[in-house]
Motif scaffolding. Structure first.
Motif, PDB file in Angstrom:
ATOM      1  N   ARG A  10       0.855  -1.190   0.000  1.00 28.70           N
ATOM      2  CA  ARG A  10       0.000   0.000   0.000  1.00 28.70           C
ATOM      3  C   ARG A  10       0.893   1.242   0.000  1.00 28.70           C
ATOM      4  O   ARG A  10       1.873   1.299   0.757  1.00 28.70           O
ATOM      5  N   VAL A  53       0.800   5.217   0.639  1.00 29.25           N
ATOM      6  CA  VAL A  53       0.003   6.276   1.261  1.00 29.25           C
ATOM      7  C   VAL A  53       0.671   7.622   0.972  1.00 29.25           C
ATOM      8  O   VAL A  53       1.827   7.845   1.347  1.00 29.25           O
ATOM      9  N   THR A  85       0.165  10.886  -7.490  1.00 32.34           N
ATOM     10  CA  THR A  85      -0.593   9.638  -7.420  1.00 32.34           C
ATOM     11  C   THR A  85      -0.117   8.662  -8.491  1.00 32.34           C
ATOM     12  O   THR A  85       0.055   7.460  -8.235  1.00 32.34           O
ATOM     13  N   THR A 106      -2.298   4.610  -3.246  1.00 33.18           N
ATOM     14  CA  THR A 106      -3.574   3.927  -3.016  1.00 33.18           C
ATOM     15  C   THR A 106      -4.477   4.708  -2.065  1.00 33.18           C
ATOM     16  O   THR A 106      -5.702   4.557  -2.105  1.00 33.18           O
ATOM     17  N   ASP A 107      -3.883   5.508  -1.183  1.00 29.87           N
ATOM     18  CA  ASP A 107      -4.636   6.270  -0.188  1.00 29.87           C
ATOM     19  C   ASP A 107      -3.962   7.626   0.014  1.00 29.87           C
ATOM     20  O   ASP A 107      -2.720   7.728   0.013  1.00 29.87           O
ATOM     21  N   GLU A 151     -10.843  14.937  -3.572  1.00 29.99           N
ATOM     22  CA  GLU A 151     -10.763  13.502  -3.849  1.00 29.99           C
ATOM     23  C   GLU A 151     -11.034  13.225  -5.327  1.00 29.99           C
ATOM     24  O   GLU A 151     -10.323  12.435  -5.964  1.00 29.99           O
ATOM     25  N   THR A 178      -7.398   9.367  -6.436  1.00 26.98           N
ATOM     26  CA  THR A 178      -7.465   8.255  -5.491  1.00 26.98           C
ATOM     27  C   THR A 178      -8.223   8.716  -4.251  1.00 26.98           C
ATOM     28  O   THR A 178      -8.514   9.903  -4.091  1.00 26.98           O
ATOM     29  N   ARG A 179      -8.520   7.795  -3.362  1.00 31.14           N
ATOM     30  CA  ARG A 179      -9.383   8.138  -2.231  1.00 31.14           C
ATOM     31  C   ARG A 179      -8.628   8.872  -1.132  1.00 31.14           C
ATOM     32  O   ARG A 179      -7.428   8.641  -0.911  1.00 31.14           O
ATOM     33  N   SER A 183      -8.332   8.900   2.575  1.00 35.72           N
ATOM     34  CA  SER A 183      -8.684   7.941   3.626  1.00 35.72           C
ATOM     35  C   SER A 183      -8.630   8.533   5.028  1.00 35.72           C
ATOM     36  O   SER A 183      -9.334   8.069   5.916  1.00 35.72           O
ATOM     37  N   HIS A 186     -11.119   5.517   5.847  1.00 36.07           N
ATOM     38  CA  HIS A 186     -10.745   4.154   5.429  1.00 36.07           C
ATOM     39  C   HIS A 186      -9.471   3.808   6.177  1.00 36.07           C
ATOM     40  O   HIS A 186      -8.542   4.604   6.246  1.00 36.07           O
ATOM     41  N   LEU A 193      -5.811   2.399   7.043  1.00 32.16           N
ATOM     42  CA  LEU A 193      -4.580   2.288   6.252  1.00 32.16           C
ATOM     43  C   LEU A 193      -3.953   0.900   6.361  1.00 32.16           C
ATOM     44  O   LEU A 193      -3.068   0.567   5.603  1.00 32.16           O
ATOM     45  N   ASP A 253      -5.200  -3.078   6.553  1.00 30.85           N
ATOM     46  CA  ASP A 253      -6.322  -4.020   6.490  1.00 30.85           C
ATOM     47  C   ASP A 253      -6.122  -5.178   7.468  1.00 30.85           C
ATOM     48  O   ASP A 253      -5.025  -5.509   7.816  1.00 30.85           O
TER      49      ASP A 253
END
Length: 428
Positions: free
Chosen positions: A260, A262, A318, A324-325, A401, A406-407, A409, A424, A426, A428
Protein backbone atom coordinates in the motif's frame (compact mmCIF):
# COMPACT_ATOMS: atom_id res chain seq x y z
CA UNK A 1 -0.93 -6.17 3.91
CA UNK A 2 2.37 -5.71 5.75
CA UNK A 3 4.41 -3.33 3.51
CA UNK A 4 3.18 0.29 3.65
CA UNK A 5 5.03 3.22 2.04
CA UNK A 6 4.39 6.77 3.22
CA UNK A 7 5.44 9.54 0.84
CA UNK A 8 4.90 13.26 0.57
CA UNK A 9 2.79 14.39 -2.37
CA UNK A 10 3.96 18.02 -2.63
CA UNK A 11 7.30 19.63 -1.68
CA UNK A 12 7.56 18.19 1.82
CA UNK A 13 6.34 19.23 5.27
CA UNK A 14 2.94 17.62 4.64
CA UNK A 15 2.79 15.81 7.98
CA UNK A 16 4.31 12.41 7.18
CA UNK A 17 5.47 11.95 10.76
CA UNK A 18 1.93 12.22 12.04
CA UNK A 19 0.72 9.66 9.50
CA UNK A 20 3.41 7.22 10.60
CA UNK A 21 2.53 7.87 14.21
CA UNK A 22 -1.14 7.21 13.40
CA UNK A 23 -0.15 3.69 12.30
CA UNK A 24 1.97 3.15 15.41
CA UNK A 25 -0.32 0.71 17.23
CA UNK A 26 -0.55 -1.48 14.13
CA UNK A 27 3.10 -1.16 13.12
CA UNK A 28 6.04 -3.39 13.98
CA UNK A 29 8.82 -1.63 12.03
CA UNK A 30 9.31 1.90 10.69
CA UNK A 31 12.02 2.48 8.09
CA UNK A 32 13.52 5.76 6.93
CA UNK A 33 14.70 5.02 3.39
CA UNK A 34 16.06 8.30 1.99
CA UNK A 35 17.40 11.72 2.88
CA UNK A 36 19.29 12.82 5.96
CA UNK A 37 18.87 15.47 8.62
CA UNK A 38 17.85 18.05 6.02
CA UNK A 39 14.17 17.59 6.79
CA UNK A 40 12.13 17.13 9.91
CA UNK A 41 8.98 15.53 11.25
CA UNK A 42 7.03 17.13 14.08
CA UNK A 43 4.95 14.70 16.14
CA UNK A 44 2.64 15.89 18.93
CA UNK A 45 1.76 13.35 21.64
CA UNK A 46 -0.50 14.80 24.32
CA UNK A 47 1.20 17.96 25.54
CA UNK A 48 4.58 16.84 24.23
CA UNK A 49 6.00 17.96 20.89
CA UNK A 50 8.88 16.04 19.28
CA UNK A 51 10.92 17.40 16.38
CA UNK A 52 12.74 14.58 14.59
CA UNK A 53 15.29 15.19 11.85
CA UNK A 54 17.24 12.02 11.15
CA UNK A 55 15.35 9.40 13.15
CA UNK A 56 12.22 7.62 11.89
CA UNK A 57 9.14 8.93 13.67
CA UNK A 58 8.29 5.37 14.69
CA UNK A 59 10.94 5.66 17.38
CA UNK A 60 8.26 7.37 19.49
CA UNK A 61 5.95 4.33 19.39
CA UNK A 62 6.61 1.63 22.01
CA UNK A 63 6.93 -1.80 20.45
CA UNK A 64 8.10 -0.46 17.08
CA UNK A 65 11.59 -1.20 15.77
CA UNK A 66 12.91 1.93 13.99
CA UNK A 67 15.34 1.44 11.11
CA UNK A 68 17.63 3.83 9.23
CA UNK A 69 17.98 2.24 5.80
CA UNK A 70 20.84 2.12 3.33
CA UNK A 71 19.35 4.95 1.26
CA UNK A 72 19.87 7.48 4.08
CA UNK A 73 22.96 9.63 4.59
CA UNK A 74 23.83 9.85 8.29
CA UNK A 75 25.57 12.60 10.22
CA UNK A 76 26.73 10.64 13.32
CA UNK A 77 26.91 13.78 15.47
CA UNK A 78 23.29 14.61 14.67
CA UNK A 79 22.22 10.99 15.19
CA UNK A 80 23.67 10.79 18.69
CA UNK A 81 22.38 14.25 19.64
CA UNK A 82 18.84 13.22 18.68
CA UNK A 83 19.12 9.92 20.53
CA UNK A 84 20.41 11.65 23.66
CA UNK A 85 17.63 14.27 23.53
CA UNK A 86 14.94 11.60 23.27
CA UNK A 87 16.51 9.48 26.01
CA UNK A 88 16.52 12.53 28.29
CA UNK A 89 12.75 12.78 27.77
CA UNK A 90 12.20 9.14 28.68
CA UNK A 91 11.92 7.69 25.15
CA UNK A 92 13.38 4.18 24.71
CA UNK A 93 15.77 4.33 21.74
CA UNK A 94 17.47 0.96 22.27
CA UNK A 95 15.70 -0.75 19.36
CA UNK A 96 17.15 1.49 16.64
CA UNK A 97 18.84 -0.41 13.81
CA UNK A 98 21.13 1.23 11.26
CA UNK A 99 22.07 -0.19 7.87
CA UNK A 100 25.73 -1.08 7.48
CA UNK A 101 25.46 0.20 3.90
CA UNK A 102 24.19 3.70 4.75
CA UNK A 103 26.58 6.50 3.84
CA UNK A 104 28.02 8.99 6.31
CA UNK A 105 28.07 12.77 6.23
CA UNK A 106 31.45 14.15 7.27
CA UNK A 107 32.84 17.57 8.11
CA UNK A 108 34.02 18.08 4.53
CA UNK A 109 30.55 17.39 3.16
CA UNK A 110 29.05 20.12 5.33
CA UNK A 111 31.84 22.53 4.36
CA UNK A 112 31.42 21.89 0.64
CA UNK A 113 27.64 22.22 0.87
CA UNK A 114 27.89 25.70 2.38
CA UNK A 115 30.67 27.11 0.19
CA UNK A 116 29.26 25.80 -3.09
CA UNK A 117 25.79 27.16 -2.29
CA UNK A 118 27.27 30.60 -1.57
CA UNK A 119 29.31 30.34 -4.77
CA UNK A 120 26.09 29.95 -6.80
CA UNK A 121 24.90 33.42 -5.74
CA UNK A 122 21.49 34.17 -7.23
CA UNK A 123 21.34 30.64 -8.66
CA UNK A 124 21.28 29.04 -5.21
CA UNK A 125 19.16 25.91 -4.89
CA UNK A 126 18.24 26.56 -1.26
CA UNK A 127 19.97 23.64 0.46
CA UNK A 128 20.04 23.37 4.24
CA UNK A 129 23.86 23.35 4.28
CA UNK A 130 23.97 20.07 6.18
CA UNK A 131 26.11 18.16 3.69
CA UNK A 132 23.34 16.03 2.21
CA UNK A 133 24.00 16.75 -1.48
CA UNK A 134 27.80 16.33 -1.31
CA UNK A 135 27.40 13.05 0.60
CA UNK A 136 25.06 11.69 -2.08
CA UNK A 137 27.41 12.97 -4.78
CA UNK A 138 30.24 10.99 -3.20
CA UNK A 139 28.01 7.92 -3.04
CA UNK A 140 27.32 8.09 -6.77
CA UNK A 141 30.98 8.91 -7.52
CA UNK A 142 31.96 5.81 -5.50
CA UNK A 143 34.12 7.74 -3.02
CA UNK A 144 31.62 7.70 -0.15
CA UNK A 145 32.19 6.55 3.41
CA UNK A 146 29.74 3.90 4.65
CA UNK A 147 28.78 2.97 8.20
CA UNK A 148 30.58 -0.36 7.95
CA UNK A 149 33.85 1.44 7.09
CA UNK A 150 34.07 2.75 10.67
CA UNK A 151 34.93 -0.76 11.84
CA UNK A 152 38.04 -1.15 9.64
CA UNK A 153 40.49 1.68 10.30
CA UNK A 154 42.72 0.80 7.35
CA UNK A 155 39.82 0.87 4.86
CA UNK A 156 38.45 4.05 6.43
CA UNK A 157 41.76 5.86 6.08
CA UNK A 158 42.12 4.81 2.44
CA UNK A 159 38.62 6.03 1.63
CA UNK A 160 39.04 9.37 3.40
CA UNK A 161 42.36 9.93 1.60
CA UNK A 162 40.70 9.21 -1.73
CA UNK A 163 37.78 11.50 -1.01
CA UNK A 164 39.92 14.41 0.17
CA UNK A 165 42.47 14.19 -2.62
CA UNK A 166 40.20 16.06 -5.04
CA UNK A 167 38.15 17.98 -2.49
CA UNK A 168 41.13 19.75 -0.95
CA UNK A 169 42.18 21.04 -4.38
CA UNK A 170 38.67 22.39 -4.81
CA UNK A 171 38.53 23.97 -1.35
CA UNK A 172 41.95 25.62 -1.61
CA UNK A 173 42.16 26.63 -5.28
CA UNK A 174 38.54 27.46 -6.06
CA UNK A 175 36.93 28.47 -2.76
CA UNK A 176 40.04 29.84 -1.00
CA UNK A 177 39.46 27.66 2.08
CA UNK A 178 41.98 25.66 4.08
CA UNK A 179 42.70 22.06 3.24
CA UNK A 180 41.15 19.44 5.52
CA UNK A 181 43.54 16.95 7.11
CA UNK A 182 42.88 13.24 6.61
CA UNK A 183 43.67 12.49 10.27
CA UNK A 184 41.13 15.07 11.42
CA UNK A 185 38.32 13.24 9.61
CA UNK A 186 39.52 9.73 10.45
CA UNK A 187 39.81 10.51 14.16
CA UNK A 188 36.34 12.09 14.24
CA UNK A 189 34.71 9.15 12.48
CA UNK A 190 36.49 6.54 14.59
CA UNK A 191 35.21 8.28 17.72
CA UNK A 192 31.68 7.26 16.73
CA UNK A 193 32.42 3.61 15.98
CA UNK A 194 31.92 1.89 19.32
CA UNK A 195 28.68 3.63 20.15
CA UNK A 196 27.32 2.95 16.68
CA UNK A 197 28.40 -0.70 16.51
CA UNK A 198 25.49 -2.26 18.48
CA UNK A 199 22.95 -0.51 16.24
CA UNK A 200 24.42 -1.67 12.93
CA UNK A 201 22.83 -4.59 11.10
CA UNK A 202 21.96 -6.09 7.73
CA UNK A 203 18.68 -4.21 7.84
CA UNK A 204 17.47 -5.43 4.45
CA UNK A 205 17.63 -9.00 5.75
CA UNK A 206 15.88 -8.07 9.01
CA UNK A 207 13.06 -6.34 7.13
CA UNK A 208 12.57 -9.21 4.70
CA UNK A 209 12.35 -11.65 7.58
CA UNK A 210 9.79 -9.42 9.29
CA UNK A 211 7.67 -9.22 6.15
CA UNK A 212 7.80 -12.97 5.72
CA UNK A 213 6.44 -13.28 9.26
CA UNK A 214 3.53 -11.03 8.28
CA UNK A 215 4.63 -8.11 10.44
CA UNK A 216 3.67 -4.57 9.42
CA UNK A 217 6.57 -2.53 8.06
CA UNK A 218 6.12 1.18 7.32
CA UNK A 219 8.56 2.79 4.91
CA UNK A 220 8.78 6.50 5.71
CA UNK A 221 10.02 8.83 2.97
CA UNK A 222 11.79 12.09 3.66
CA UNK A 223 11.04 15.19 1.58
CA UNK A 224 8.39 14.54 -1.08
CA UNK A 225 7.50 13.71 -4.68
CA UNK A 226 8.18 17.17 -6.11
CA UNK A 227 11.64 17.11 -4.50
CA UNK A 228 12.56 13.69 -5.91
CA UNK A 229 15.86 13.82 -7.81
CA UNK A 230 14.28 12.14 -10.87
CA UNK A 231 10.62 13.18 -10.74
CA UNK A 232 10.70 16.54 -8.97
CA UNK A 233 11.28 20.13 -10.08
CA UNK A 234 14.91 19.49 -11.03
CA UNK A 235 17.39 21.03 -10.21
CA UNK A 236 15.45 22.44 -7.26
CA UNK A 237 15.20 19.01 -5.65
CA UNK A 238 16.80 16.89 -2.98
CA UNK A 239 19.60 14.44 -3.80
CA UNK A 240 17.74 11.18 -3.21
CA UNK A 241 14.72 9.17 -4.33
CA UNK A 242 11.82 10.49 -2.29
CA UNK A 243 9.12 8.60 -4.20
CA UNK A 244 7.70 5.14 -3.48
CA UNK A 245 10.22 3.47 -5.78
CA UNK A 246 12.96 4.74 -3.48
CA UNK A 247 11.50 2.68 -0.63
CA UNK A 248 12.75 -0.51 -2.27
CA UNK A 249 16.22 0.69 -3.21
CA UNK A 250 16.65 2.65 0.02
CA UNK A 251 15.78 -0.26 2.31
CA UNK A 252 16.92 -3.40 0.51
CA UNK A 253 13.39 -4.77 0.27
CA UNK A 254 11.95 -6.05 -3.00
CA UNK A 255 9.28 -3.86 -4.63
CA UNK A 256 6.77 -6.73 -4.60
CA UNK A 257 6.78 -6.40 -0.80
CA UNK A 258 5.19 -2.92 -0.99
CA UNK A 259 1.45 -3.45 -0.66
CA UNK A 260 0.00 0.00 0.00
CA UNK A 261 1.29 3.45 -0.94
CA UNK A 262 0.00 6.28 1.26
CA UNK A 263 0.44 9.83 0.01
CA UNK A 264 0.44 12.73 2.47
CA UNK A 265 -0.96 16.00 1.13
CA UNK A 266 -1.80 19.29 2.80
CA UNK A 267 -5.16 20.97 2.27
CA UNK A 268 -3.04 23.74 0.72
CA UNK A 269 0.56 23.75 -0.56
CA UNK A 270 3.96 24.78 0.81
CA UNK A 271 7.57 24.49 -0.21
CA UNK A 272 10.99 25.55 1.10
CA UNK A 273 13.86 26.74 -1.06
CA UNK A 274 13.98 27.97 -4.63
CA UNK A 275 12.13 26.61 -7.64
CA UNK A 276 8.77 26.90 -9.43
CA UNK A 277 5.60 27.02 -7.34
CA UNK A 278 2.52 27.85 -9.47
CA UNK A 279 0.03 28.54 -6.67
CA UNK A 280 2.38 30.59 -4.48
CA UNK A 281 0.84 33.53 -2.63
CA UNK A 282 2.72 36.80 -2.14
CA UNK A 283 -0.05 38.83 -0.52
CA UNK A 284 -1.82 39.14 2.83
CA UNK A 285 -3.60 35.83 2.24
CA UNK A 286 -0.21 34.15 2.02
CA UNK A 287 0.91 35.77 5.27
CA UNK A 288 -2.34 34.67 6.93
CA UNK A 289 -2.00 31.09 5.70
CA UNK A 290 1.64 30.90 6.81
CA UNK A 291 0.85 32.21 10.28
CA UNK A 292 -2.31 30.12 10.73
CA UNK A 293 -0.56 26.92 9.64
CA UNK A 294 2.67 27.80 11.46
CA UNK A 295 4.61 27.17 8.28
CA UNK A 296 8.18 27.34 9.48
CA UNK A 297 10.72 24.56 8.93
CA UNK A 298 11.16 21.92 11.65
CA UNK A 299 14.86 21.66 10.84
CA UNK A 300 15.80 25.17 9.69
CA UNK A 301 13.13 27.46 11.13
CA UNK A 302 12.85 29.06 7.69
CA UNK A 303 9.49 30.53 6.68
CA UNK A 304 7.87 28.28 4.09
CA UNK A 305 6.45 29.52 0.82
CA UNK A 306 2.69 28.97 0.80
CA UNK A 307 -0.04 28.62 -1.80
CA UNK A 308 -3.37 27.00 -2.58
CA UNK A 309 -4.00 23.28 -3.15
CA UNK A 310 -2.63 22.10 -6.48
CA UNK A 311 -4.73 19.27 -7.94
CA UNK A 312 -2.48 18.55 -10.98
CA UNK A 313 0.48 17.99 -8.64
CA UNK A 314 -1.55 15.54 -6.56
CA UNK A 315 -2.63 13.63 -9.68
CA UNK A 316 1.00 13.55 -10.85
CA UNK A 317 2.18 12.23 -7.48
CA UNK A 318 -0.59 9.64 -7.42
CA UNK A 319 0.58 8.33 -10.79
CA UNK A 320 4.32 8.45 -10.08
CA UNK A 321 4.02 6.70 -6.72
CA UNK A 322 1.05 4.42 -7.40
CA UNK A 323 -0.71 5.99 -4.41
CA UNK A 324 -3.57 3.93 -3.02
CA UNK A 325 -4.64 6.27 -0.19
CA UNK A 326 -4.27 9.97 0.59
CA UNK A 327 -3.94 11.49 4.04
CA UNK A 328 -5.19 15.09 3.85
CA UNK A 329 -3.57 17.14 6.61
CA UNK A 330 -4.20 20.60 8.09
CA UNK A 331 -7.78 20.95 6.92
CA UNK A 332 -8.40 22.96 10.09
CA UNK A 333 -6.00 25.69 8.92
CA UNK A 334 -8.50 26.73 6.23
CA UNK A 335 -11.24 27.44 8.79
CA UNK A 336 -12.42 31.03 8.52
CA UNK A 337 -12.01 31.48 4.76
CA UNK A 338 -15.17 32.52 2.90
CA UNK A 339 -13.85 31.06 -0.36
CA UNK A 340 -11.11 28.47 -0.82
CA UNK A 341 -9.30 28.54 -4.17
CA UNK A 342 -8.01 25.30 -5.70
CA UNK A 343 -5.68 25.03 -8.69
CA UNK A 344 -7.41 22.74 -11.20
CA UNK A 345 -5.11 23.34 -14.19
CA UNK A 346 -2.36 25.68 -15.43
CA UNK A 347 -2.20 28.49 -17.92
CA UNK A 348 1.14 28.65 -19.70
CA UNK A 349 1.21 31.70 -21.96
CA UNK A 350 -2.34 31.08 -23.14
CA UNK A 351 -2.16 27.28 -23.28
CA UNK A 352 -4.11 25.18 -20.78
CA UNK A 353 -2.37 22.26 -19.07
CA UNK A 354 -4.57 19.91 -17.05
CA UNK A 355 -1.51 17.94 -15.93
CA UNK A 356 1.98 18.94 -14.74
CA UNK A 357 3.96 20.03 -17.83
CA UNK A 358 6.87 17.75 -18.61
CA UNK A 359 8.92 20.74 -19.80
CA UNK A 360 10.60 22.62 -16.96
CA UNK A 361 10.28 25.95 -18.75
CA UNK A 362 6.53 25.49 -19.12
CA UNK A 363 6.16 24.61 -15.43
CA UNK A 364 8.25 27.62 -14.43
CA UNK A 365 5.85 29.90 -16.34
CA UNK A 366 2.68 28.10 -15.25
CA UNK A 367 -0.04 30.18 -13.66
CA UNK A 368 -2.85 28.52 -11.71
CA UNK A 369 -6.36 28.23 -13.11
CA UNK A 370 -8.41 28.43 -9.92
CA UNK A 371 -11.80 27.08 -8.94
CA UNK A 372 -13.34 28.49 -5.76
CA UNK A 373 -15.16 26.48 -3.11
CA UNK A 374 -17.28 27.80 -0.21
CA UNK A 375 -15.44 27.84 3.11
CA UNK A 376 -16.59 27.32 6.69
CA UNK A 377 -16.24 29.17 9.99
CA UNK A 378 -16.96 26.35 12.47
CA UNK A 379 -14.15 24.93 14.62
CA UNK A 380 -13.47 21.45 13.17
CA UNK A 381 -10.63 20.43 15.50
CA UNK A 382 -13.00 18.26 17.54
CA UNK A 383 -14.52 16.41 14.58
CA UNK A 384 -13.84 12.68 14.57
CA UNK A 385 -16.12 11.46 11.78
CA UNK A 386 -16.56 12.78 8.28
CA UNK A 387 -20.18 13.58 9.02
CA UNK A 388 -19.08 15.82 11.93
CA UNK A 389 -17.52 18.24 9.45
CA UNK A 390 -19.54 21.21 8.18
CA UNK A 391 -21.16 20.44 4.84
CA UNK A 392 -18.90 22.87 2.99
CA UNK A 393 -15.81 21.19 4.49
CA UNK A 394 -17.15 17.80 3.39
CA UNK A 395 -17.75 19.20 -0.09
CA UNK A 396 -14.20 20.56 -0.23
CA UNK A 397 -12.70 17.20 0.71
CA UNK A 398 -14.86 15.32 -1.79
CA UNK A 399 -13.91 17.79 -4.54
CA UNK A 400 -10.21 17.26 -3.81
CA UNK A 401 -10.76 13.50 -3.85
CA UNK A 402 -12.39 13.66 -7.31
CA UNK A 403 -9.53 15.74 -8.65
CA UNK A 404 -6.72 13.73 -7.08
CA UNK A 405 -7.19 10.33 -8.67
CA UNK A 406 -7.47 8.26 -5.49
CA UNK A 407 -9.38 8.14 -2.23
CA UNK A 408 -8.79 10.42 0.76
CA UNK A 409 -8.68 7.94 3.63
CA UNK A 410 -7.60 10.12 6.55
CA UNK A 411 -8.19 13.81 7.32
CA UNK A 412 -6.12 15.80 9.79
CA UNK A 413 -8.07 18.42 11.76
CA UNK A 414 -5.39 19.51 14.24
CA UNK A 415 -1.75 18.96 15.29
CA UNK A 416 -2.30 16.31 17.98
CA UNK A 417 -2.10 12.60 17.17
CA UNK A 418 -5.80 12.08 17.96
CA UNK A 419 -7.07 14.98 15.83
CA UNK A 420 -7.87 12.85 12.78
CA UNK A 421 -10.87 11.56 10.88
CA UNK A 422 -10.42 8.03 9.52
CA UNK A 423 -12.64 7.30 6.51
CA UNK A 424 -10.75 4.15 5.43
CA UNK A 425 -8.20 2.18 7.44
CA UNK A 426 -4.58 2.29 6.25
CA UNK A 427 -3.92 -1.25 7.49
CA UNK A 428 -6.32 -4.02 6.49
Amino acid sequence: MPGIVIVGVQWGDEGKGKATDLLGDRTDWVVKFNGGNNAGHTVVIGDEKYALHLLPSGILSPGVTPVIGNGVVIDPEVLFAELDALSARGVDVSKLRVSANAHLITHYHRTLDKVTERFLGKKQIGTTGRGIGPAYADKISRVGIRVQDLFDESILRQKVEGALDQKNHLLVKVFNRRAIAVEEIVDELLSYAERLRPMVADTGYLLDEALQRGEVVVFEGGQATMLDVDHGTYPYVTSSSATAGGAATGSGVGPNRLDRIVGIVKAYTTRVGAGPFPTELFDEQGDWLRAKGFEFGTTTGRARRVGWYDAPITRYATRINGITDLVLTKLDVLTGLEQIPVCVAYDVEGRRFDEVPVNQTDFHHARPILEHFPGWSEDISGCRTFEDLPQTAQDYVLALERMSGTRISVIGVGPSRDQVIVRHGLVD
